[in-house]
Design a protein around this motif. Structure first.
Motif, mmCIF file in Angstrom:
data_model
loop_
_atom_site.group_PDB
_atom_site.id
_atom_site.type_symbol
_atom_site.label_atom_id
_atom_site.label_comp_id
_atom_site.label_asym_id
_atom_site.label_seq_id
_atom_site.Cartn_x
_atom_site.Cartn_y
_atom_site.Cartn_z
ATOM 1 N N PRO A 52 0.814 -1.222 0.000
ATOM 2 C CA PRO A 52 0.000 0.000 0.000
ATOM 3 C C PRO A 52 0.849 1.275 0.000
ATOM 4 O O PRO A 52 0.701 2.143 0.851
ATOM 5 C CB PRO A 52 -0.825 -0.147 1.281
ATOM 6 C CG PRO A 52 0.058 -0.930 2.194
ATOM 7 C CD PRO A 52 0.810 -1.881 1.299
ATOM 8 N N THR A 53 1.741 1.380 -0.974
ATOM 9 C CA THR A 53 2.635 2.534 -1.056
ATOM 10 C C THR A 53 2.327 3.415 -2.253
ATOM 11 O O THR A 53 2.865 4.511 -2.359
ATOM 12 C CB THR A 53 4.095 2.069 -1.201
ATOM 13 O OG1 THR A 53 4.221 1.353 -2.430
ATOM 14 C CG2 THR A 53 4.536 1.204 -0.042
ATOM 15 N N GLY A 54 1.543 2.901 -3.190
ATOM 16 C CA GLY A 54 1.304 3.607 -4.434
ATOM 17 C C GLY A 54 2.310 3.224 -5.505
ATOM 18 O O GLY A 54 2.107 3.490 -6.682
ATOM 19 N N SER A 55 3.412 2.581 -5.096
ATOM 20 C CA SER A 55 4.432 2.171 -6.072
ATOM 21 C C SER A 55 4.959 0.766 -5.806
ATOM 22 O O SER A 55 6.001 0.397 -6.319
ATOM 23 C CB SER A 55 5.597 3.170 -6.058
ATOM 24 O OG SER A 55 6.208 3.197 -4.770
#
Length: 184
Positions: free
Chosen positions: A74-77
């Motif tokens: 869940p970091t966006g990357s």
């Protein structure tokens, strides 16, 4: 017309016998075990990289690189768990725990670069509790260069860019892992 059919038959038979670049593991069976779970960040696994082997590299392969990536973080990357490169072209296996740079198990020519855990070497699975199953992509790349010139402190995403730019072929194994709200 007979020549055309003959040529088509030859092309078809050569495609049937063409071998595919393949990644295998005696340690990965679809789901990661406590052996491949990180020891830190709230997780208490053994943090041992799995055994990996590959076959049928394409002609022109001069080295290999392996990455482990979690696109579900869940970091966006996503999250980079391992990058090891400059594996010599005559090597077709990384033994279990080769991801520990201090172990000396990985071929001496290799470089292991910084993961999203902040240091070089294998960093096992450690998804947030209750976040569901995460997908861990173990990928081998056949490279057209003998060496990619990086130090162990370069971020994994930057190294991956150069790996992909120099890739002849790749093969991926996927394994899954989740931490229940009550798990370690």
């Amino acid at each position: 017309m007979k020549k055309f059919i003959y040529i088509l038959a030859l092309l078809s038979s050569s495609l049937i016998f063409a071998q595919n670049f393949t990644l295998k593991s005696s340690d990965l069976k679809g789901q990661l075990t406590e052996k491949q779970v990180f020891n830190g960040f709230g997780c208490s696994g053994e943090n041992i990289s799995p055994q990996l082997s590959w076959e049928n590299a394409p002609e022109g392969t001069k080295s290999f690189a392996v990455t482990v990536y979690d696109p579900d973080a869940p970091t966006g990357s996503g999250w980079w768990h391992w990058v090891i490169l400059n594996i010599p072209a005559n090597v077709n296996e990384l033994k279990s725990n080769a991801g520990d740079p201090a172990s000396g198990i990985a071929p001496k020519e290799t470089i292991q670069t910084r993961t999203d855990f902040g240091k070089a070497g294998f960093g096992g699975a450690c998804p947030p509790r209750g976040h569901g199953y995460h997908k861990y992509e173990f990928t081998i790349y056949a490279l057209k260069k003998e060496k990619l010139n990086f130090t162990s402190n370069i971020p994994a995403a930057q190294v991956n860019y150069m790996i992909k730019a120099n890739s002849l072929a790749q093969a991926t194994l996927v394994a899954y892992y989740k931490r229940d709200r009550s798990s370690k």
